[in-house]
Write a protein that holds these residues in place. Structure first.
Motif, PDB file in Angstrom:
ATOM      1  N   ALA A   1      -4.894  -7.644  21.494  1.00 53.78           N
ATOM      2  CA  ALA A   1      -5.678  -6.409  21.485  1.00 53.78           C
ATOM      3  C   ALA A   1      -5.945  -5.903  20.075  1.00 53.78           C
ATOM      4  CB  ALA A   1      -4.966  -5.324  22.295  1.00 53.78           C
ATOM      5  N   TRP A   2      -4.987  -6.107  19.175  1.00 51.92           N
ATOM      6  CA  TRP A   2      -5.141  -5.640  17.790  1.00 51.92           C
ATOM      7  C   TRP A   2      -4.173  -6.391  16.889  1.00 51.92           C
ATOM      8  CZ3 TRP A   2      -0.529  -3.783  16.018  1.00 51.92           C
ATOM      9  CH2 TRP A   2       0.353  -3.231  16.959  1.00 51.92           C
ATOM     10  N   SER A   3      -4.455  -6.356  15.598  1.00 53.22           N
ATOM     11  CA  SER A   3      -3.526  -6.929  14.617  1.00 53.22           C
ATOM     12  C   SER A   3      -3.492  -6.009  13.411  1.00 53.22           C
ATOM     13  CB  SER A   3      -3.949  -8.340  14.209  1.00 53.22           C
ATOM     14  OG  SER A   3      -5.181  -8.315  13.540  1.00 53.22           O
ATOM     15  N   LYS A   4      -2.356  -6.001  12.731  1.00 57.06           N
ATOM     16  CA  LYS A   4      -2.184  -5.089  11.605  1.00 57.06           C
ATOM     17  C   LYS A   4      -1.184  -5.670  10.620  1.00 57.06           C
ATOM     18  CE  LYS A   4      -1.202  -0.269  10.595  1.00 57.06           C
ATOM     19  NZ  LYS A   4      -0.834   1.027  11.108  1.00 57.06           N
ATOM     20  N   LEU A   5      -1.502  -5.565   9.336  1.00 57.99           N
ATOM     21  CA  LEU A   5      -0.574  -5.926   8.274  1.00 57.99           C
ATOM     22  C   LEU A   5       0.192  -4.665   7.903  1.00 57.99           C
ATOM     23  CD1 LEU A   5       0.440  -7.960   6.128  1.00 57.99           C
ATOM     24  CD2 LEU A   5      -1.435  -7.189   4.669  1.00 57.99           C
ATOM     25  N   VAL A   6       1.520  -4.715   7.989  1.00 61.23           N
ATOM     26  CA  VAL A   6       2.355  -3.536   7.765  1.00 61.23           C
ATOM     27  C   VAL A   6       3.245  -3.757   6.553  1.00 61.23           C
ATOM     28  CG1 VAL A   6       4.152  -2.053   8.759  1.00 61.23           C
ATOM     29  CG2 VAL A   6       2.360  -3.001  10.227  1.00 61.23           C
ATOM     30  N   LYS A   7       3.226  -2.800   5.620  1.00 58.21           N
ATOM     31  CA  LYS A   7       4.130  -2.843   4.468  1.00 58.21           C
ATOM     32  C   LYS A   7       5.436  -2.202   4.906  1.00 58.21           C
ATOM     33  CE  LYS A   7       4.408  -1.387  -0.353  1.00 58.21           C
ATOM     34  NZ  LYS A   7       3.708  -0.675  -1.437  1.00 58.21           N
ATOM     35  N   GLU A   8       6.480  -3.008   4.964  1.00 58.10           N
ATOM     36  CA  GLU A   8       7.778  -2.528   5.428  1.00 58.10           C
ATOM     37  C   GLU A   8       8.530  -1.851   4.287  1.00 58.10           C
ATOM     38  OE1 GLU A   8       8.598  -2.595   8.509  1.00 58.10           O
ATOM     39  OE2 GLU A   8       7.233  -4.073   9.345  1.00 58.10           O
ATOM     40  N   ALA A   9       9.173  -0.765   4.605  1.00 61.13           N
ATOM     41  CA  ALA A   9       9.956  -0.038   3.604  1.00 61.13           C
ATOM     42  C   ALA A   9      11.332  -0.669   3.458  1.00 61.13           C
ATOM     43  CB  ALA A   9      10.097   1.416   4.021  1.00 61.13           C
ATOM     44  N   THR A  10      11.836  -0.669   2.242  1.00 55.77           N
ATOM     45  CA  THR A  10      13.214  -1.093   2.013  1.00 55.77           C
ATOM     46  C   THR A  10      13.951   0.071   1.383  1.00 55.77           C
ATOM     47  OG1 THR A  10      12.662  -1.977  -0.163  1.00 55.77           O
ATOM     48  CG2 THR A  10      12.607  -3.524   1.666  1.00 55.77           C
TER      49      THR A  10
ATOM     50  N   GLN B   1      16.528  -0.157  -0.571  1.00 55.27           N
ATOM     51  CA  GLN B   1      17.221  -0.561  -1.783  1.00 55.27           C
ATOM     52  C   GLN B   1      16.187  -0.776  -2.883  1.00 55.27           C
ATOM     53  OE1 GLN B   1      19.380  -3.954  -0.428  1.00 55.27           O
ATOM     54  NE2 GLN B   1      20.998  -2.725   0.501  1.00 55.27           N
ATOM     55  N   GLU B   2      16.363  -0.105  -4.000  1.00 54.71           N
ATOM     56  CA  GLU B   2      15.363  -0.096  -5.056  1.00 54.71           C
ATOM     57  C   GLU B   2      15.124  -1.464  -5.682  1.00 54.71           C
ATOM     58  OE1 GLU B   2      16.148   2.950  -7.929  1.00 54.71           O
ATOM     59  OE2 GLU B   2      16.506   4.450  -6.379  1.00 54.71           O
ATOM     60  N   GLU B   3      16.143  -2.330  -5.722  1.00 56.15           N
ATOM     61  CA  GLU B   3      15.972  -3.602  -6.402  1.00 56.15           C
ATOM     62  C   GLU B   3      15.125  -4.601  -5.615  1.00 56.15           C
ATOM     63  OE1 GLU B   3      20.051  -3.901  -4.345  1.00 56.15           O
ATOM     64  OE2 GLU B   3      18.993  -2.396  -5.484  1.00 56.15           O
ATOM     65  N   TYR B   4      14.894  -4.330  -4.307  1.00 54.75           N
ATOM     66  CA  TYR B   4      14.084  -5.227  -3.503  1.00 54.75           C
ATOM     67  C   TYR B   4      12.636  -4.761  -3.473  1.00 54.75           C
ATOM     68  CZ  TYR B   4      18.454  -7.160  -1.808  1.00 54.75           C
ATOM     69  OH  TYR B   4      19.670  -7.753  -1.726  1.00 54.75           O
ATOM     70  N   LYS B   5      11.741  -5.713  -3.557  1.00 53.34           N
ATOM     71  CA  LYS B   5      10.325  -5.391  -3.433  1.00 53.34           C
ATOM     72  C   LYS B   5      10.017  -5.196  -1.949  1.00 53.34           C
ATOM     73  CE  LYS B   5       8.790  -7.957  -7.455  1.00 53.34           C
ATOM     74  NZ  LYS B   5       7.992  -9.069  -7.953  1.00 53.34           N
ATOM     75  N   PRO B   6       9.046  -4.348  -1.619  1.00 57.28           N
ATOM     76  CA  PRO B   6       8.681  -4.210  -0.203  1.00 57.28           C
ATOM     77  C   PRO B   6       8.108  -5.526   0.315  1.00 57.28           C
ATOM     78  CG  PRO B   6       7.152  -3.011  -1.613  1.00 57.28           C
ATOM     79  CD  PRO B   6       8.236  -3.528  -2.494  1.00 57.28           C
ATOM     80  N   PHE B   7       8.239  -5.762   1.592  1.00 53.03           N
ATOM     81  CA  PHE B   7       7.692  -6.979   2.181  1.00 53.03           C
ATOM     82  C   PHE B   7       6.719  -6.602   3.289  1.00 53.03           C
ATOM     83  CE2 PHE B   7      11.479  -5.900   4.520  1.00 53.03           C
ATOM     84  CZ  PHE B   7      11.152  -6.150   5.851  1.00 53.03           C
ATOM     85  N   TYR B   8       5.941  -7.572   3.725  1.00 54.46           N
ATOM     86  CA  TYR B   8       4.896  -7.326   4.707  1.00 54.46           C
ATOM     87  C   TYR B   8       5.200  -8.077   6.001  1.00 54.46           C
ATOM     88  CZ  TYR B   8       2.281  -5.385   0.836  1.00 54.46           C
ATOM     89  OH  TYR B   8       1.895  -4.611  -0.209  1.00 54.46           O
ATOM     90  N   THR B   9       4.810  -7.474   7.102  1.00 53.44           N
ATOM     91  CA  THR B   9       4.879  -8.159   8.383  1.00 53.44           C
ATOM     92  C   THR B   9       3.515  -8.076   9.041  1.00 53.44           C
ATOM     93  OG1 THR B   9       5.587  -6.161   9.550  1.00 53.44           O
ATOM     94  CG2 THR B   9       7.327  -7.641   8.783  1.00 53.44           C
ATOM     95  N   PHE B  10       3.242  -9.026   9.893  1.00 57.10           N
ATOM     96  CA  PHE B  10       2.018  -9.027  10.680  1.00 57.10           C
ATOM     97  C   PHE B  10       2.404  -8.604  12.090  1.00 57.10           C
ATOM     98  CE2 PHE B  10       1.302 -11.898   7.213  1.00 57.10           C
ATOM     99  CZ  PHE B  10      -0.020 -11.655   6.839  1.00 57.10           C
TER     100      PHE B  10
END
Length: 194
Positions: free
Chosen positions: A147-156, A158-167
């Motif tokens: 029905a839909w798709s979305k790229l989501v920037k996941e929050a972390t 911990q400051e030393e980790y870069k945010p990651f993305y999920t579909f």
């Protein structure tokens, strides 16, 4: 953030404002009184009522660590020259199994951390041979539609980790047998009780 001059001019002389929050599954609105309008900022009262204008028909329930579910979509295709973890060697057979984030009696939301699924799972795509895996139950055969798709920037947190993305993909059940529907309802009841 500051309000634009155009926004500030449109608010002049007004004493209330309606805030609208647009979400994936619906939207929520709240009516607030304007307490102060100054420079490029606005001070509002706390809303007394938050209205949820839900577009979906069925309530959805999030899965969690002790009650996980998976959806196998065999039509997911990947390029034959693609080599990335976890799609190397003996793990290529797992490319079509996605985690279920939430479930309802009308459909579910599945998650992939890898972009390869995005090429196959476009809005309107269907699969007649999908299997839903719920805890302690036989796999449920389903005919599904994306029905839909979305790229989501996941929050972390911990400051030393870069945010990651999920579909994320919204999946609608097109057909399921009675046993499958009953199994889904039992699983939803378990999620609701925990």
């Amino acid at each position: 953030n500051e309000l634009s001059p155009r926004a500030m001019s449109s608010l002049q002389g007004k004493n209330q404002i309606i805030l609208e929050f647009v979400l994936i599954s619906g939207k929520a609105t709240a009516e607030c009184q304007i307490k102060l309008l100054q420079d490029s900022s606005i001070l509002l009262t706390i809303p007394k009522i938050l209205q949820n204008l839900e577009r979906r028909k069925n309530a959805r329930f999030a899965t969690h660590e002790d009650k996980t579910a998976y959806l196998h979509i065999p039509s997911i295709q990947i390029a034959s020259n693609l080599q990335c973890i976890p799609l190397t060697g003996q793990y290529t057979k797992y490319k079509s199994i996605l985690s279920v984030a939430d479930i309802s009696s009308g459909g579910l939301c599945v998650i992939s951390h890898f972009p390869f699924a995005h090429t196959s799972l476009k809005r309107g795509a269907t699969d007649e041979h999908s299997l839903l895996f719920l805890p302690m139950q036989q796999p449920i055969p389903l005919k599904i539609e994306i029905a839909w798709s979305k790229l989501v920037k996941e929050a972390t947190n911990q400051e030393e980790y870069k945010p990651f993305y999920t579909f994320r993909y919204g999946v609608i059940y097109q057909t399921a047998d009675e046993r499958g529907i009953n199994s889904i309802k039992r699983f939803i009841q378990q999620l609701n009780e925990s």
